[in-house]
Design a protein around this motif. Structure first.
Motif, short mmCIF file in Angstrom:
data_model
loop_
_atom_site.label_atom_id
_atom_site.label_comp_id
_atom_site.label_asym_id
_atom_site.label_seq_id
_atom_site.Cartn_x
_atom_site.Cartn_y
_atom_site.Cartn_z
N ASN A 1 0.85 -1.19 0.00
CA ASN A 1 0.00 0.00 0.00
C ASN A 1 0.88 1.24 0.00
OD1 ASN A 1 -2.63 -1.32 0.24
ND2 ASN A 1 -1.93 -1.92 2.26
N GLU B 1 1.44 -7.20 -5.80
CA GLU B 1 0.16 -6.49 -5.90
C GLU B 1 0.28 -5.18 -5.13
OE1 GLU B 1 -2.71 -7.55 -7.47
OE2 GLU B 1 -1.64 -9.28 -8.27
N LEU C 1 -1.42 -1.19 -4.16
CA LEU C 1 -2.48 -0.19 -4.17
C LEU C 1 -1.83 1.18 -3.99
CD1 LEU C 1 -5.26 -1.73 -1.87
CD2 LEU C 1 -5.03 -1.89 -4.35
N LYS D 1 -6.85 -1.04 -12.36
CA LYS D 1 -8.17 -0.91 -11.74
C LYS D 1 -8.22 0.40 -10.95
CE LYS D 1 -9.25 -5.83 -11.22
NZ LYS D 1 -9.57 -6.92 -10.26
N ILE E 1 -10.94 2.14 -0.88
CA ILE E 1 -10.55 0.74 -1.05
C ILE E 1 -11.75 -0.16 -1.30
CG2 ILE E 1 -9.51 -1.25 0.11
CD1 ILE E 1 -7.60 0.66 1.48
N LYS F 1 -14.92 -1.09 -8.32
CA LYS F 1 -13.69 -1.11 -9.12
C LYS F 1 -14.03 -1.15 -10.61
CE LYS F 1 -10.91 -3.52 -5.63
NZ LYS F 1 -12.01 -3.57 -4.63
N HIS G 1 -5.15 0.24 -8.58
CA HIS G 1 -4.80 -1.14 -8.24
C HIS G 1 -3.89 -1.70 -9.34
CE1 HIS G 1 -8.38 -1.36 -5.41
NE2 HIS G 1 -8.65 -0.32 -6.17
#
Length: 260
Positions: A3, A67, A69, A91, A96, A100, A122
């Motif tokens: 994140n 991955e 964010l 995305k 959060i 999406k 994302h």
């Protein structure tokens, strides 16, 4: 899952935060920024340029190893954010847990917000992404009353509290971004060329969005007219059905009398 939080602000602050967050190497000159990234989390380049008319452009060619964010502070109520993807997909959501939507290759998106909620991007693991962002400040710009800014405000602002529009594939816009990538001139000449290309892209976004609204309006009108026409047919259908039913009963009655 990683994140990353990014504070909204001037392009200087944005690139300084990106340099710190991603441990990159930043070079800047005459309102142009180049950030080279080569860490365990992200590899690639992020370039940016800002103009006195309130337009800021950022081009990112990046790959995340996990991955990720990227949470961006809320846009100002007078801001419009345009996004265009030339490779991979990204995305987007407001918050959060928000809905999406996917920005796919050669598609554009427009985002505005009047609520204090972060914009979330994302990114998938090990998927190369080329993403272009154009941010327009419609009130703080030195030329806030220019024709282009006025059209942008009229077309995209004052809609839903958090407005997100997914455009269709637009090859004209794709061609303009290719031209932007191919600009090799430096200094004032390069700055002017980039400005003209970005203004052309914004004009195409206005045209694309307006055309889609017109098409949608026409589609709704056609649907309504079709429904009205179908409703108009009902009385005739009932009348014809009644006549045919009565005629059938008379014929059947006559047949019964003849065969008695």
């Amino acid at each position: 899952m990683k994140n990353i939080y990014l504070n909204a602000g001037t392009i200087n602050k944005v690139f300084n935060e990106l340099e710190t967050s991603f441990k990159g190497v930043l070079n800047s000159n005459n309102n142009e920024f180049k950030l080279a990234l080569d860490s365990n989390l992200i590899k690639g380049n992020i370039d940016g340029v800002t103009f006195i008319n309130g337009i800021t452009s950022i081009q990112a060619s990046i790959t995340f190893s996990d991955e990720t964010l990227l949470s961006i502070e809320p846009l100002s109520k007078s801001s419009i954010l345009f996004a265009y993807c030339t490779e991979g997909s990204v995305k987007h959501s407001f918050g959060i847990s928000g809905h999406k939507s996917i920005l796919r290759k050669h598609h554009s998106a427009v985002v505005t917000s009047t609520r204090s909620i972060n914009t979330i991007l994302h990114f998938q693991k090990n998927i190369p992404v080329k993403l272009s962002l154009i941010k327009v400040e419609t009130e703080e710009a030195a030329h806030a009353n220019s024709s282009l800014i006025s059209q942008l405000k009229k077309t995209f602002l004052h809609r839903e509290p958090n407005y997100s529009y997914q455009g269709l594939q637009n090859l004209k816009i794709a061609e303009k971004f290719e031209q932007l990538d191919d600009v090799t001139s430096h200094g004032m000449i390069g700055h002017t060329i980039k400005k003209e290309i970005l203004q052309s892209i914004l004009a195409l976004e206005i045209e694309d969005n307006t055309d889609n609204l017109i098409k949608m309006s026409r589609a709704i009108k056609r649907s309504t007219l079709n429904q009205i026409n179908e409703l108009k047919k009902i009385p005739n259908f009932i009348k014809n059905y009644a006549v045919e039913t009565l005629y059938s009963k008379v014929i059947n009655s006559k047949n019964r009398i003849i065969f008695k």
